[in-house]
Structures are given as C-alpha cells and as structure tokens.
Design a protein around this motif. Structure first.
Motif, mmCIF file in Angstrom:
data_model
loop_
_atom_site.group_PDB
_atom_site.id
_atom_site.type_symbol
_atom_site.label_atom_id
_atom_site.label_comp_id
_atom_site.label_asym_id
_atom_site.label_seq_id
_atom_site.Cartn_x
_atom_site.Cartn_y
_atom_site.Cartn_z
ATOM 1 N N SER A 30 0.843 -1.192 0.000
ATOM 2 C CA SER A 30 0.000 0.000 0.000
ATOM 3 C C SER A 30 0.881 1.246 0.000
ATOM 4 O O SER A 30 2.022 1.208 0.447
ATOM 5 N N HIS A 31 0.311 2.342 -0.505
ATOM 6 C CA HIS A 31 1.087 3.583 -0.605
ATOM 7 C C HIS A 31 0.247 4.782 -0.188
ATOM 8 O O HIS A 31 -0.933 4.864 -0.509
ATOM 9 N N LYS A 44 -4.241 0.899 -2.542
ATOM 10 C CA LYS A 44 -4.090 -0.506 -2.169
ATOM 11 C C LYS A 44 -4.310 -1.358 -3.411
ATOM 12 O O LYS A 44 -5.386 -1.299 -4.019
ATOM 13 N N PRO A 45 -3.316 -2.150 -3.804
ATOM 14 C CA PRO A 45 -3.484 -2.958 -5.015
ATOM 15 C C PRO A 45 -4.474 -4.093 -4.797
ATOM 16 O O PRO A 45 -4.543 -4.686 -3.717
ATOM 17 N N LEU A 78 -14.071 4.742 0.168
ATOM 18 C CA LEU A 78 -13.491 4.340 -1.105
ATOM 19 C C LEU A 78 -13.825 5.397 -2.150
ATOM 20 O O LEU A 78 -14.982 5.712 -2.379
ATOM 21 N N HIS A 79 -12.780 5.970 -2.782
ATOM 22 C CA HIS A 79 -12.995 6.991 -3.809
ATOM 23 C C HIS A 79 -13.173 6.381 -5.190
ATOM 24 O O HIS A 79 -14.077 6.734 -5.920
ATOM 25 N N SER A 80 -12.256 5.488 -5.561
ATOM 26 C CA SER A 80 -12.303 4.948 -6.917
ATOM 27 C C SER A 80 -11.408 3.726 -7.033
ATOM 28 O O SER A 80 -10.727 3.344 -6.084
ATOM 29 N N PRO A 90 -1.332 -3.709 -11.875
ATOM 30 C CA PRO A 90 -2.489 -4.016 -11.023
ATOM 31 C C PRO A 90 -3.515 -2.886 -10.988
ATOM 32 O O PRO A 90 -3.214 -1.754 -11.349
ATOM 33 N N ALA A 91 -4.708 -3.222 -10.538
ATOM 34 C CA ALA A 91 -5.734 -2.221 -10.253
ATOM 35 C C ALA A 91 -5.543 -1.795 -8.804
ATOM 36 O O ALA A 91 -5.141 -2.597 -7.956
ATOM 37 N N TYR A 92 -5.799 -0.535 -8.508
ATOM 38 C CA TYR A 92 -5.635 -0.002 -7.167
ATOM 39 C C TYR A 92 -6.953 0.544 -6.630
ATOM 40 O O TYR A 92 -7.657 1.255 -7.335
ATOM 41 N N LEU A 93 -7.255 0.214 -5.387
ATOM 42 C CA LEU A 93 -8.352 0.857 -4.683
ATOM 43 C C LEU A 93 -7.796 2.175 -4.158
ATOM 44 O O LEU A 93 -6.716 2.210 -3.568
ATOM 45 N N VAL A 94 -8.528 3.254 -4.372
ATOM 46 C CA VAL A 94 -8.102 4.570 -3.902
ATOM 47 C C VAL A 94 -9.005 4.936 -2.723
ATOM 48 O O VAL A 94 -10.184 5.190 -2.891
ATOM 49 N N TRP A 95 -8.406 4.909 -1.527
ATOM 50 C CA TRP A 95 -9.131 5.154 -0.286
ATOM 51 C C TRP A 95 -8.830 6.542 0.260
ATOM 52 O O TRP A 95 -7.734 7.061 0.093
ATOM 53 N N GLU A 96 -9.796 7.101 0.935
ATOM 54 C CA GLU A 96 -9.597 8.340 1.671
ATOM 55 C C GLU A 96 -8.499 8.102 2.715
ATOM 56 O O GLU A 96 -8.449 7.056 3.340
#
Length: 131
Positions: A30-31, A44-45, A78-80, A90-96
């Motif tokens: 995660s980053h 988060k991937p 969860l933003h996007s 990979p696809a990444y979950l973009v979290w607040e």
C-alpha cells in the motif's frame, strides 16, 4: 479528508502510480499518495484474482459498490478504482486517507476515563452505522 498540512513525513516521493504522486510506502504493497488536487489518499493494489479478462470481476464490482454505500464519517471511504494508463499493472483501490493516531498510540498517551468513554462511544456509533 487530510490536506498537506496534516500528513505524515513527506520525504522525497518514490514515483507515481496510476496518476497519483507516491509519498511513501505503507503496509505491504500500500502507498500514501497525493492526488492531482493535493489530497492524500491510500492506494491498495487488488489481487490478480479480482480481475477477469482485464476488468474487475463482477463479484468484486458488486462488493465494492456495497463498500461505497457505507459512507460514514468514522470510516475511510473508497474513492475509486484506478489502473495505469492502458490497463497495465495491477488495479488499485483509492481510499480516503484518515490522519490520526492508531489505537495503540491513543492508549499509550494515557487517555482520561472520559476520553476512553468518548472514543468507545464513537467506535460503537460507527459500527452501528455500518450495520
């Protein structure tokens, strides 16, 4: 949402992921990153098995749609879902990004009984809202 003023140590960014400027690595893979609007987010991937033919698996789409419905002040939202241009990687979950202390850090500060009660109340109200 956190702004640049309340983010943790912002050493030299190690690069970019899916259009976000990476500030630093967090827990495994995660980053912490900055959006184009200079808002902090957590990337988060998703595991490879969450994808089907290069797209999100329908079951994963359904689950993520339910997560988005859980918007609440006590929960990082969860933003996007983002990918590198062209769909590579990979696809990444973009979290607040939720700035603040961990529960262990909170307890180490020897909170008063009232502070403990208020934190417990907030936690219970958040869990209740999610159910």
């Amino acid at each position: 949402m956190a702004t640049t003023a309340d983010a943790p140590n912002t050493a030299t960014p190690p690069g970019e992921i899916a259009g976000y400027r990476v500030v630093r690595a967090l827990a495994p893979a995660s980053h912490l990153a900055l959006s184009a609007a200079d808002r902090y987010v957590v990337l988060k991937p998703l595991d490879d098995d969450c994808l089907h033919r290069g797209q999100l698996h329908p079951a994963i789409k359904q689950r993520l749609a339910r997560v988005r419905e859980l918007a609440h002040a006590g929960v990082a939202n969860l933003h996007s879902i983002e990918r590198e241009p062209g769909g590579a990687g990979p696809a990444y979950l973009v979290w607040e990004y939720a700035a603040g202390r961990t529960f262990d850090e909170f307890l180490a500060a020897n909170p008063s009984p009232r502070e403990l009660w208020l934190a417990g109340r907030e936690l219970i109200l958040t869990v209740e809202a999610l159910h």
